[in-house]
Write an enzyme that holds these catalytic residues in place. Structure first.
Site, PDB file in Angstrom:
ATOM      1  N   ASP A  30      58.242   6.706-120.689  1.00 33.91           N
ATOM      2  CA  ASP A  30      59.019   7.025-121.901  1.00 33.91           C
ATOM      3  C   ASP A  30      60.137   6.027-122.190  1.00 33.91           C
ATOM      4  O   ASP A  30      61.105   6.352-122.878  1.00 33.91           O
ATOM      5  CB  ASP A  30      59.625   8.428-121.818  1.00 33.91           C
ATOM      6  CG  ASP A  30      58.606   9.552-121.877  1.00 33.91           C
ATOM      7  OD1 ASP A  30      57.400   9.251-121.938  1.00 33.91           O
ATOM      8  OD2 ASP A  30      58.998  10.727-121.848  1.00 33.91           O
ATOM      9  N   CYS A  69      51.553  10.117-122.451  1.00 27.94           N
ATOM     10  CA  CYS A  69      51.511   9.560-121.103  1.00 27.94           C
ATOM     11  C   CYS A  69      50.121   9.479-120.484  1.00 27.94           C
ATOM     12  O   CYS A  69      49.666   8.391-120.114  1.00 27.94           O
ATOM     13  CB  CYS A  69      52.458  10.334-120.198  1.00 27.94           C
ATOM     14  SG  CYS A  69      52.461  12.115-120.478  1.00 27.94           S
ATOM     15  N   HIS A 124      49.592  11.422-112.680  1.00 26.04           N
ATOM     16  CA  HIS A 124      49.385  12.141-113.950  1.00 26.04           C
ATOM     17  C   HIS A 124      47.998  11.948-114.550  1.00 26.04           C
ATOM     18  O   HIS A 124      47.818  11.982-115.762  1.00 26.04           O
ATOM     19  CB  HIS A 124      50.459  11.730-114.970  1.00 26.04           C
ATOM     20  CG  HIS A 124      50.796  12.841-115.913  1.00 26.04           C
ATOM     21  ND1 HIS A 124      51.693  12.708-116.942  1.00 26.04           N
ATOM     22  CD2 HIS A 124      50.357  14.115-115.985  1.00 26.04           C
ATOM     23  CE1 HIS A 124      51.809  13.835-117.601  1.00 26.04           C
ATOM     24  NE2 HIS A 124      51.002  14.711-117.038  1.00 26.04           N
ATOM     25  N   ASP A 297      54.788   3.435-120.729  1.00 25.81           N
ATOM     26  CA  ASP A 297      53.559   4.144-121.086  1.00 25.81           C
ATOM     27  C   ASP A 297      53.529   4.624-122.533  1.00 25.81           C
ATOM     28  O   ASP A 297      52.475   4.939-123.070  1.00 25.81           O
ATOM     29  CB  ASP A 297      53.303   5.314-120.132  1.00 25.81           C
ATOM     30  CG  ASP A 297      54.338   6.432-120.240  1.00 25.81           C
ATOM     31  OD1 ASP A 297      55.423   6.209-120.835  1.00 25.81           O
ATOM     32  OD2 ASP A 297      54.080   7.532-119.719  1.00 25.81           O
ATOM     33  N   ASN A 298      54.678   4.697-123.192  1.00 27.37           N
ATOM     34  CA  ASN A 298      54.763   5.051-124.611  1.00 27.37           C
ATOM     35  C   ASN A 298      56.214   4.885-125.046  1.00 27.37           C
ATOM     36  O   ASN A 298      57.064   4.465-124.267  1.00 27.37           O
ATOM     37  CB  ASN A 298      54.268   6.478-124.879  1.00 27.37           C
ATOM     38  CG  ASN A 298      54.797   7.519-123.923  1.00 27.37           C
ATOM     39  OD1 ASN A 298      54.047   8.079-123.129  1.00 27.37           O
ATOM     40  ND2 ASN A 298      56.093   7.777-123.958  1.00 27.37           N
TER      41      ASN A 298
END
Length: 496
Positions: A30, A69, A124, A297-298
């Site tokens: 994030d 994610c 994850h 990741d984003n």
């Protein structure tokens, strides 16, 4: 000199593959486009990341394949668009492994090329081959079956259960007399934005070893010690930090260290972690023979901590529209820095369109492998030189909602529905603040919205020229219907 190196590599990659460089891939969680100093942040200090950029190349048009994610991590490791797997949201506990371990992955490809491989941090991507993994038994297939020799980290995300460490195939500290049980409340501390229900109950010994405020120190120690033990290389380290996902739990020496609240403090701890990784490479005299890539990741998320940081003057995603989960640029345009002394020009900047999905094919070329990801392109020339032409001309970008699957084509971005395609809570203070509510909170403008609400006459789809309008203030689909039609047809063809 750089052009000569690039030419030599293009003509004879085996010259470089004969002595493989170590690869350190740092994937933040994030971390938004505006969350670090070299991308414009002023309320947080990131000297180690800024130094990495000054010693390497900073990309201004790099993207995660998804604004969420799990799908973005899937794309990074497999070189495959996550929509092909029907992955749109995060997988939570319990979930089986979403990666097909029988197919090539980034770590398995590097392992075949002689690399020692390790993953530290957030996984994850699920465990096991059953709908509900047995947390009291071997958690496999998992990271090791995907190509890692060693894994240590958190199995899901730091805001959700089971709130334990996993090493290789087993939960760390598990006592057979005190097993993990799904349901109830875990014996772990409560933090803002930490989701407890449903949680893991019992297993006091395993939970006692899990201290969120020590995540940064623990993972960094594990990673640098592993590198010291594999200094003869070549090695691949995937350092997937829980920073800066909520809850924001920086260690004691970082609390109150930034001007952006706990959100900023967590960023500054992440920067320290990056610095420790780089200092270890220097200590081991591996700096010159190590390719380091740092990305996220984003995009940044406008959760409660993000809102507090925004109020303090910190713009999570810089001037980009939207946040994590969105098809808008703030959801997936991310920091991307590459350093390889002597091979990547120090202090350089690239506007090449690239995606993390490209790392599999890029690393394959780098190491002399013929493996290629289904949707992955070799963008090594963008790392080593400054290509005169775009290497990637189109890119599919996935938000949280499948209705908003987007296509990038040169400067154009097409989104097949209204709005951002992410969270849509309207009231400040809500965890899922997004869409029109987020626009009203931040004061950002978009022609499809008025005072935080979607205009009734807004087009059903969206088209933006990012070269002319990088902040996506104006949906120009009515001015260019032929471009939108062509891109919609192309997106449909790619999906088929």
């Amino acid at each position: 000199m750089m052009r000569l190196l690039l030419l030599l590599f293009a003509l004879c990659p085996s010259l470089f593959a004969a002595e493989h460089p170590n690869i350190v891939l740092i994937l933040a969680d994030d971390l938004g486009y505006g969350d670090v100093g070299c991308y414009g942040a002023t309320k947080v200090k990131t000297p180690n990341i800024d130094k990495l950029a000054s010693e390497g190349r900073r990309f201004t048009d790099a993207h995660s394949a998804s604004a969420v994610c799990t799908p973005s991590r899937y794309a990074l490791l497999t070189g495959e668009y996550p929509f092909r797997k029907n992955l749109w949201g995060p997988v939570m506990n319990p979930s089986p492994l979403v990666v097909d371990a029988s197919k090539p992955t980034l770590p398995s490809m590097l392992k075949r090329q002689g690399y020692s491989t390790a993953c530290f941090g957030k996984w994850h991507l699920g465990f096991g081959d059953r709908p509900k993994p047995d947390w009291n038994a071997d958690l496999k297939p998992g990271p090791l079956e995907c190509g890692f020799d060693h894994y240590f980290g958190i199995p899901v995300v730091n805001s959700h259960p089971p709130f334990v460490w996993v090493e290789d195939h087993r939960v760390v500290g598990l006592d057979p007399a005190d097993p993990l049980k799904y349901g109830g409340k875990a014996q772990t501390r409560m933090f803002p934005e930490k989701m407890f229900a449903p949680a893991m109950s019992s297993a006091k010994a395993a939970h006692a070893l899990y201290n969120e405020e020590e995540h940064g120190a623990t993972l960094t120690e594990k990673a640098v010690n592993w590198m010291r033990g594999h200094a003869d290389g070549p090695f691949f380290v995937y350092f997937a930090t829980p920073h800066i996902h909520h809850p924001f739990t920086p260690g004691a020496k970082f609390k109150g260290s930034s001007e952006a609240g706990a959100y900023g403090d967590f960023i500054q701890e992440f920067d320290w972690m990056v610095g420790e990784m780089m200092r270890t490479l220097d200590e081991l005299k591996l700096r010159e023979n190590t390719l380091v890539i740092l990305t996220s990741d984003n995009g940044g998320m406008l959760n409660q901590g993000g809102q507090q940081a925004w109020k303090a003057g910190h713009r999570l995603n810089g001037d980009l529209l939207g946040f994590k989960f969105d098809a808008w640029e703030g959801g997936h345009r991310v920091p991307f820095i590459a350093r390889w002394p002597g091979m990547i020009e120090a202090g350089s900047v690239s506007d090449q369109l690239i995606c993390q999905i490209d790392l599999l094919s890029t690393f394959a070329t780098l190491t002399g492998s013929d493996t290629r990801g289904p949707d992955s392109l070799d963008v090594l020339p963008a790392l080593l030189g400054q290509p005169e032409k775009p290497l990637r001309t189109e890119l599919v970008l996935a938000p949280h909602k499948k209705t908003h699957l987007a296509l990038r084509d040169g400067p154009w971005l097409y989104i097949g529905a209204r709005g951002g395609g992410g969270f849509n809570a309207n009231k400040p203070g809500e965890h899922g603040l997004g869409g029109g509510g987020a626009l009203k909170f931040t004061g950002e403008t978009n022609s499809d919205f008025l005072n935080g609400k979607l205009n009734p006459d807004a087009p059903d789809q969206q088209l933006y020229n990012l070269a002319d309008d990088p902040r996506q203030t104006t949906n120009v689909i009515r001015e260019h219907p032929e471009i939108a039609k062509r891109m919609a047809q192309r997106l449909a063809a790619i999906q088929q």
